[in-house]
Motif scaffolding. Structure first.
Motif, PDB file in Angstrom:
ATOM      1  N   LEU A 154      -1.648  -3.508  -1.764  1.00 52.52           N
ATOM      2  CA  LEU A 154      -2.152  -3.794  -0.946  1.00 52.52           C
ATOM      3  C   LEU A 154      -2.267  -4.078  -0.462  1.00 52.52           C
ATOM      4  CD1 LEU A 154      -5.861  -3.625  -2.721  1.00 52.52           C
ATOM      5  CD2 LEU A 154      -4.601  -1.840  -1.082  1.00 52.52           C
ATOM      6  N   ILE A 155      -1.826  -5.600  -0.655  1.00 48.88           N
ATOM      7  CA  ILE A 155      -1.227  -7.087   0.501  1.00 48.88           C
ATOM      8  C   ILE A 155      -0.508  -6.541   0.718  1.00 48.88           C
ATOM      9  CG2 ILE A 155      -0.660  -9.468  -0.170  1.00 48.88           C
ATOM     10  CD1 ILE A 155      -2.304 -10.109  -2.666  1.00 48.88           C
ATOM     11  N   VAL A 156       0.887  -6.142  -0.035  1.00 44.71           N
ATOM     12  CA  VAL A 156       2.201  -6.161   1.253  1.00 44.71           C
ATOM     13  C   VAL A 156       2.206  -4.596   2.064  1.00 44.71           C
ATOM     14  CG1 VAL A 156       4.802  -5.054   0.448  1.00 44.71           C
ATOM     15  CG2 VAL A 156       3.529  -7.334  -0.870  1.00 44.71           C
ATOM     16  N   TYR A 157       1.106  -4.083   2.192  1.00 47.04           N
ATOM     17  CA  TYR A 157       0.755  -2.891   3.005  1.00 47.04           C
ATOM     18  C   TYR A 157       0.225  -3.877   3.792  1.00 47.04           C
ATOM     19  CZ  TYR A 157      -1.459   1.621   4.788  1.00 47.04           C
ATOM     20  OH  TYR A 157      -2.204   1.809   5.626  1.00 47.04           O
ATOM     21  N   GLN A 158      -0.840  -4.314   3.347  1.00 46.38           N
ATOM     22  CA  GLN A 158      -1.475  -4.822   5.035  1.00 46.38           C
ATOM     23  C   GLN A 158      -0.608  -5.807   5.402  1.00 46.38           C
ATOM     24  OE1 GLN A 158      -4.646  -2.587   4.271  1.00 46.38           O
ATOM     25  NE2 GLN A 158      -4.573  -4.043   5.544  1.00 46.38           N
ATOM     26  N   LEU A 159       0.274  -6.588   5.053  1.00 42.13           N
ATOM     27  CA  LEU A 159       1.286  -7.722   5.134  1.00 42.13           C
ATOM     28  C   LEU A 159       2.335  -6.879   6.477  1.00 42.13           C
ATOM     29  CD1 LEU A 159       1.798  -9.949   3.477  1.00 42.13           C
ATOM     30  CD2 LEU A 159      -0.061 -10.497   5.034  1.00 42.13           C
ATOM     31  N   GLY A 160       2.432  -5.609   6.080  1.00 43.52           N
ATOM     32  CA  GLY A 160       3.406  -4.278   6.735  1.00 43.52           C
ATOM     33  C   GLY A 160       3.136  -3.927   8.052  1.00 43.52           C
ATOM     34  N   ILE A 161       1.701  -3.578   7.535  1.00 44.66           N
ATOM     35  CA  ILE A 161       0.532  -3.596   9.006  1.00 44.66           C
ATOM     36  C   ILE A 161       1.111  -4.158  10.428  1.00 44.66           C
ATOM     37  CG2 ILE A 161      -1.803  -2.731  10.022  1.00 44.66           C
ATOM     38  CD1 ILE A 161      -1.543  -1.020   7.623  1.00 44.66           C
ATOM     39  N   CYS A 162       0.585  -5.701   9.634  1.00 44.45           N
ATOM     40  CA  CYS A 162       0.341  -6.850  10.752  1.00 44.45           C
ATOM     41  C   CYS A 162       2.244  -7.355  10.859  1.00 44.45           C
ATOM     42  CB  CYS A 162      -0.331  -7.960  10.473  1.00 44.45           C
ATOM     43  SG  CYS A 162      -1.808  -8.074   8.964  1.00 44.45           S
ATOM     44  N   CYS A 163       2.349  -6.763  10.222  1.00 49.08           N
ATOM     45  CA  CYS A 163       4.481  -6.814  10.958  1.00 49.08           C
ATOM     46  C   CYS A 163       4.200  -6.166  12.298  1.00 49.08           C
ATOM     47  CB  CYS A 163       5.431  -7.016  10.128  1.00 49.08           C
ATOM     48  SG  CYS A 163       5.546  -7.512   8.719  1.00 49.08           S
ATOM     49  N   VAL A 164       3.641  -4.415  12.030  1.00 49.25           N
ATOM     50  CA  VAL A 164       4.664  -3.195  12.732  1.00 49.25           C
ATOM     51  C   VAL A 164       3.311  -3.903  13.854  1.00 49.25           C
ATOM     52  CG1 VAL A 164       3.569  -1.253  13.162  1.00 49.25           C
ATOM     53  CG2 VAL A 164       4.693  -1.466  10.800  1.00 49.25           C
TER      54      VAL A 164
END
Length: 463
Positions: A154-164
């Motif tokens: 969940l953390i990695v996914y949300q951080l990925g969204i923030c990068c995008v």
């Protein structure tokens, strides 16, 4: 679909007429019989929920639709470029059906867990932990780490969204500013956004962002309407685009479409906050209606966006709009503003998980408010550095869709259902539920491995 504010929630597919033909009803009935046999009354998690501001069915549907109108839908023309018109259309529909079905599996499995353990609500990580405790003996070794693993994805996914989001903001501003000043690399515009991003994430009370969020929602709808107008203006013939794309790029299509369509976080949050959560599932429930509309929208945007822009389709279709057109410039800037506001909401999720689950209880000799602010700043800095280091919008979308959502949205729900049904071995005739869930787990693993590998390979080629 990438709007996700909370990661808790449960709910059954419900409506009496819809339950008659579902194995879910059999499972609930068995749970009731088990509880009655133990001398305690049946427990209904829905009846024990205490909600300050519950939402109606129509409000929940609107929230579900609003949550779909982010960077995901704007990336669909690029997804169709990786698949071709025919494969893209059929594939998006199939992935939409798969995502919807897996969400049903997760929601009803959580409901059975809550009923069994007599609690009104369980988070996604806790659902995995309790499910493994009830599951096969050879899986129990994973109980101590299960919640950490789910939290990690969940953390990695949300951080990925923030990068995008940072890439999207920087690239959108760059396209507009390059017309009026000396052209600069998009990284400079990302750097200019660093202080504003830090400032907005330091706002701890999300209610203060509510007016801006509502405004962002309105301008997003307006922006999408303008984008569609440009797409359908002088649209090339459909025959000008291939029906079938390059097979190697299919995994990129799957990753991007999963990123766009999978909504595990927002779905659990919405179901959890419903006034009548029994109306969420079922054949004509909120989830099926919402996901049907969303899938049709995504197919339409991907199909006609690719017909319009072909192999030039970028990670966000807004980046394909005419650069010198004033209206197009306005669209790019309003989308950049909308995503800027949404960044704070997306970053709230990893901050909430890391702080409340892992840091808050362990900090004794430090000021907790200061440490929380440092955590918030660290989240911005980490996502900023990743975005600046690899500013490849479309590949990042595909990477995080394959890396996280194949597991969170497909593999984990199937595993949880197996474990929930394991004590009674109620897998239906010929164990079809068990076989189906094993197939879903295999699909999730293949999407994870192949999608991540191809995305990383393409990222390495472009660096």
């Amino acid at each position: 679909m990438s709007e996700s504010l909370s990661l808790t929630g449960i709910g059954p597919p419900s409506d009496t007429k819809d339950q008659k033909s579902k194995s879910y009803a059999v499972n609930v009935q068995q749970e009731n019989m088990s509880l009655n046999a133990n001398g305690s009354p049946p427990y209904d998690p829905h009846a024990h929920r205490i909600l300050e501001h519950p939402t109606t069915n129509s409000e929940t549907l609107i929230h579900l639709l609003k949550g779909s109108l982010g960077t995901g839908i704007l990336a669909m023309p690029n997804a169709f470029y990786n698949s071709g018109l025919l494969i893209g259309t059929v594939g998006t529909i199939l992935i939409g059906i798969l995502c919807t079905y897996c969400l049903h599996v997760l929601v009803r499995s959580q409901y059975l867990l809550c009923k069994r353990h007599r609690v009104p609500i369980l988070s996604y990580p806790d659902s995995m932990k309790y499910a493994l405790q009830d599951g096969p003996a050879f899986l129990k070794f994973g109980v101590p780490l299960s919640a950490i693993v789910v939290d990690g994805f969940l953390i990695v996914y949300q951080l990925g969204i923030c990068c995008v989001y940072i890439m999207f903001i920087g690239t959108s501003i760059q396209q507009v500013m390059d017309i009026y000043i000396q052209p600069l690399n998009e990284r400079y515009y990302m750097l200019m956004m660093l202080i504003p991003l830090v400032s907005i994430i330091l706002i701890r009370n999300l209610k203060l962002l509510a007016p801006f969020s509502q405004g962002a929602n309105i301008i997003t709808f307006v922006g999408l309407a303008i984008v569609l107008w440009y797409i359908f203006t002088d649209l090339p013939p459909i025959s000008s685009r291939p029906l079938i794309g390059e097979p190697r790029k299919y995994t990129l299509f799957v990753g991007t479409t999963l990123f766009a369509l999978e909504a595990v976080g927002v779905v659990l949050a919405l179901e959890n906050n419903m006034k009548t959560p029994a109306s969420f599932g079922g054949t004509t429930g909120v989830l099926n209606i919402g996901m049907t509309i969303i899938t049709v929208m995504y197919v339409g945007m991907g199909f006609f966006g690719y017909v319009k822009y072909g192999e030039d389709a970028k990670g966000s279709v807004t980046l394909n709009l005419p650069e010198k057109d004033y209206l197009c410039q306005a669209v790019k800037l309003i989308f950049a503003f909308a995503i800027f506001i949404t960044y704070a909401l997306q970053a709230y999720v990893p901050v909430d998980i890391i702080w409340n689950t892992y840091m808050k209880k362990r900090i004794q000799n430090w000021d907790k408010t200061t440490m929380e602010y440092l955590l918030r700043i660290s989240v911005v800095v980490v996502t900023f550095l990743l975005a600046v280091a690899i500013p490849l919008l479309e590949l990042f979308i595909s990477l995080f869709g394959a890396l996280c959502l194949s597991v969170l949205g497909i593999g984990f729900p199937a595993l949880i259902e197996i474990c929930v049904l394991w004590p009674e071995r109620n897998f239906g005739r010929f164990n079809y539920v068990l076989i189906k869930d094993i197939i879903l787990i295999i699909i999730g693993i293949l999407a994870l491995v192949l999608g991540t590998y191809i995305s990383l390979q393409d990222i390495a080629k472009k660096l």
